[in-house]
Enzyme design. Structure first.
Site, PDB file in Angstrom:
ATOM      1  N   SER A 142      33.477  90.720 124.291  1.00  0.00           N
ATOM      2  CA  SER A 142      33.556  91.123 125.702  1.00  0.00           C
ATOM      3  C   SER A 142      34.871  91.863 125.917  1.00  0.00           C
ATOM      4  O   SER A 142      35.861  91.608 125.212  1.00  0.00           O
ATOM      5  CB  SER A 142      33.534  89.883 126.600  1.00  0.00           C
ATOM      6  OG  SER A 142      33.918  90.216 127.922  1.00  0.00           O
ATOM      7  N   TYR A 156      36.260  81.555 129.038  1.00  0.00           N
ATOM      8  CA  TYR A 156      35.410  82.634 128.511  1.00  0.00           C
ATOM      9  C   TYR A 156      36.278  83.639 127.755  1.00  0.00           C
ATOM     10  O   TYR A 156      35.974  84.014 126.617  1.00  0.00           O
ATOM     11  CB  TYR A 156      34.661  83.309 129.655  1.00  0.00           C
ATOM     12  CG  TYR A 156      33.704  84.392 129.200  1.00  0.00           C
ATOM     13  CD1 TYR A 156      32.513  84.072 128.556  1.00  0.00           C
ATOM     14  CD2 TYR A 156      33.982  85.741 129.432  1.00  0.00           C
ATOM     15  CE1 TYR A 156      31.635  85.066 128.134  1.00  0.00           C
ATOM     16  CE2 TYR A 156      33.116  86.734 129.015  1.00  0.00           C
ATOM     17  CZ  TYR A 156      31.935  86.392 128.369  1.00  0.00           C
ATOM     18  OH  TYR A 156      31.067  87.385 127.950  1.00  0.00           O
TER      19      TYR A 156
HETATM   20  N1  LIG Z   1      26.167  90.463 130.658  1.00  0.00           N
HETATM   21  C1  LIG Z   1      27.448  90.834 130.620  1.00  0.00           C
HETATM   22  O1  LIG Z   1      28.022  91.355 131.600  1.00  0.00           O
HETATM   23  C2  LIG Z   1      28.218  90.666 129.343  1.00  0.00           C
HETATM   24  C3  LIG Z   1      29.452  91.335 129.238  1.00  0.00           C
HETATM   25  C4  LIG Z   1      30.215  91.208 128.090  1.00  0.00           C
HETATM   26  C5  LIG Z   1      29.734  90.423 127.049  1.00  0.00           C
HETATM   27  N2  LIG Z   1      28.550  89.772 127.164  1.00  0.00           N
HETATM   28  C6  LIG Z   1      28.110  88.958 126.013  1.00  0.00           C
HETATM   29  O2  LIG Z   1      26.853  89.435 125.558  1.00  0.00           O
HETATM   30  C7  LIG Z   1      26.110  88.357 124.969  1.00  0.00           C
HETATM   31  C8  LIG Z   1      24.717  88.315 125.599  1.00  0.00           C
HETATM   32  O3  LIG Z   1      24.881  88.135 127.009  1.00  0.00           O
HETATM   33  P1  LIG Z   1      23.679  88.373 128.052  1.00  0.00           P
HETATM   34  O4  LIG Z   1      24.303  88.864 129.292  1.00  0.00           O
HETATM   35  O5  LIG Z   1      22.566  89.116 127.418  1.00  0.00           O
HETATM   36  O6  LIG Z   1      23.246  86.831 128.284  1.00  0.00           O
HETATM   37  P2  LIG Z   1      21.890  86.198 128.839  1.00  0.00           P
HETATM   38  O7  LIG Z   1      21.170  87.193 129.662  1.00  0.00           O
HETATM   39  O8  LIG Z   1      22.289  84.907 129.438  1.00  0.00           O
HETATM   40  O9  LIG Z   1      21.049  85.933 127.488  1.00  0.00           O
HETATM   41  C9  LIG Z   1      21.549  84.995 126.588  1.00  0.00           C
HETATM   42  C10 LIG Z   1      20.735  84.980 125.314  1.00  0.00           C
HETATM   43  O10 LIG Z   1      21.376  84.073 124.412  1.00  0.00           O
HETATM   44  C11 LIG Z   1      20.517  82.968 124.165  1.00  0.00           C
HETATM   45  N3  LIG Z   1      21.292  81.741 124.137  1.00  0.00           N
HETATM   46  C12 LIG Z   1      22.039  81.201 125.154  1.00  0.00           C
HETATM   47  N4  LIG Z   1      22.573  80.033 124.746  1.00  0.00           N
HETATM   48  C13 LIG Z   1      22.170  79.852 123.468  1.00  0.00           C
HETATM   49  C14 LIG Z   1      22.356  78.826 122.526  1.00  0.00           C
HETATM   50  N5  LIG Z   1      23.073  77.718 122.813  1.00  0.00           N
HETATM   51  N6  LIG Z   1      21.769  78.944 121.304  1.00  0.00           N
HETATM   52  C15 LIG Z   1      21.021  80.028 121.000  1.00  0.00           C
HETATM   53  N7  LIG Z   1      20.798  81.039 121.859  1.00  0.00           N
HETATM   54  C16 LIG Z   1      21.359  80.933 123.077  1.00  0.00           C
HETATM   55  C17 LIG Z   1      19.481  82.950 125.262  1.00  0.00           C
HETATM   56  O11 LIG Z   1      18.312  82.289 124.802  1.00  0.00           O
HETATM   57  P3  LIG Z   1      17.204  81.661 125.874  1.00  0.00           P
HETATM   58  O12 LIG Z   1      16.481  82.865 126.435  1.00  0.00           O
HETATM   59  O13 LIG Z   1      16.299  80.811 125.049  1.00  0.00           O
HETATM   60  O14 LIG Z   1      17.981  80.917 126.906  1.00  0.00           O
HETATM   61  C18 LIG Z   1      19.329  84.459 125.483  1.00  0.00           C
HETATM   62  O15 LIG Z   1      18.505  85.033 124.484  1.00  0.00           O
HETATM   63  C19 LIG Z   1      26.947  87.102 125.198  1.00  0.00           C
HETATM   64  O16 LIG Z   1      27.686  86.807 124.029  1.00  0.00           O
HETATM   65  C20 LIG Z   1      27.875  87.492 126.329  1.00  0.00           C
HETATM   66  O17 LIG Z   1      29.071  86.761 126.326  1.00  0.00           O
HETATM   67  C21 LIG Z   1      27.785  89.885 128.284  1.00  0.00           C
END
Ligand SMILES: NC(=O)c1ccc[n+]([C@@H]2O[C@H](COP(=O)([O-])OP(=O)(O)OC[C@H]3O[C@@H](n4cnc5c(N)ncnc54)[C@H](OP(=O)(O)O)[C@@H]3O)[C@@H](O)[C@H]2O)c1
Length: 247
Positions: A142, A156
């Site tokens: 991030s 975080y």
């Molecule tokens: N969105 C943002 O603004 C943003 C910005 C910077 C970085 N990120 C990073 O990008 C990555 C993805 O974020 P996102 O926004 O796509 O998140 P999201 O929409 O919450 O999706 C999370 C994904 O990870 C899976 N997951 C969550 N907890 C898990 C666990 N304990 N074991 C295995 N799988 C797990 C979920 O599976 P289920 O569907 O089964 O729950 C889902 O497939 C993360 O590392 C986050 O920190 C996000």
């Protein structure tokens, strides 16, 4: 798509929705076979499998809680068995826990560490046993690894900046084996973790230079480039794709 990943075998953690699902779909369109993990959302995992099949590639969905060390190690082993090897690991699964310092519990602190950091190390440690020279490891970190422009983001940001040290160290271990490892550092991306119409979305937009959110497909396109054959000289890096948030 130029099919630059034809014949490659990929594992994406957290591939059932959000950024991970977009990465799965994009890498499949580039010609790779894909395994992905998810935590609990079967229906979303089914949709992701469908998107890989529509791209004409093999899909393997693995239910594995990244907080469980044995589950993440087994997920890597299962991927190798099902796909016949492993060339690209995308450590994407992550959670966002946001609270002011007084309100952070020990359980929250341990859980964010286990999922956002320990699982990345364990998946990488297992994956490299099977990866040939030319393989790629890409962590979805991030922009908060380097900049935290609001209160309540301490644990975080701590978890994501741990990945900064991790890839610097691992790039030195893995360079001689021909394996690169990098962090992709997104700014705000419209997903369930960070909805574009959420409570904090106006503030998030205001700290970017482009005054907008990204979409998962923009992050996936960058990951596809990094996973490809032309990036062998990029390693140990934290690569911002954050709309200028860190500028
Ligand atoms: N969105 C943002 O603004 C943003 C910005 C910077 C970085 N990120 C990073 O990008 C990555 C993805 O974020 P996102 O926004 O796509 O998140 P999201 O929409 O919450 O999706 C999370 C994904 O990870 C899976 N997951 C969550 N907890 C898990 C666990 N304990 N074991 C295995 N799988 C797990 C979920 O599976 P289920 O569907 O089964 O729950 C889902 O497939 C993360 O590392 C986050 O920190 C996000």
């Amino acid at each position: 798509m130029n099919q630059s990943l034809q014949g490659k075998r990929v594992l994406v953690t957290g591939g059932s929705r959000g950024i991970g699902a977009a990465i799965v779909q994009r890498l499949a369109l580039e010609g790779a076979d894909i395994a992905f993990t998810y935590h609990s959302r079967e229906a979303d995992a089914e949709k992701t499998i469908q998107s890989v099949h529509e791209a004409g590639q093999k899909a393997v969905a693995i239910r594995a809680d990244s907080a469980d060390p044995q589950a993440i190690i087994s997920a890597v082993q299962h991927t190798v068995q099902e796909l016949g090897g492993l060339d690209i690991l995308v450590n994407n699964a992550g959670i966002g826990t946001f609270a002011l310092v007084d309100d952070v519990s020990l359980a929250e602190l341990d859980r964010i560490w286990a999922i956002n950091v320990r699982a990345v190390f364990l998946a990488t440690q297992e994956a490299i046993k099977h990866m040939p020279s030319g393989s790629r490891i890409i962590n979805i970190s991030s922009c908060n690894a380097e900049r935290m422009p609001f209160a309540g983001g301490s644990i975080y940001a701590m978890s994501k900046s741990a990945l900064t040290g991790l890839v610097k160290g691992l790039s030195r271990d893995l360079g001689p084996r021909g394996i690169t490892i990098n962090n992709v550092q997104p700014g705000p991306v419209a997903t369930e973790m960070n909805p574009e119409d959420g409570e904090f979305s106006d503030m998030m937009k205001s700290v970017t230079a482009v005054s907008r959110y990204s979409v998962p497909e923009e992050i996936a396109a960058f990951v596809a480039y990094l996973a490809g054959p032309e990036t062998g000289f990029i390693t140990g890096a934290g690569l911002n794709i954050d709309g200028g948030l860190s500028a």
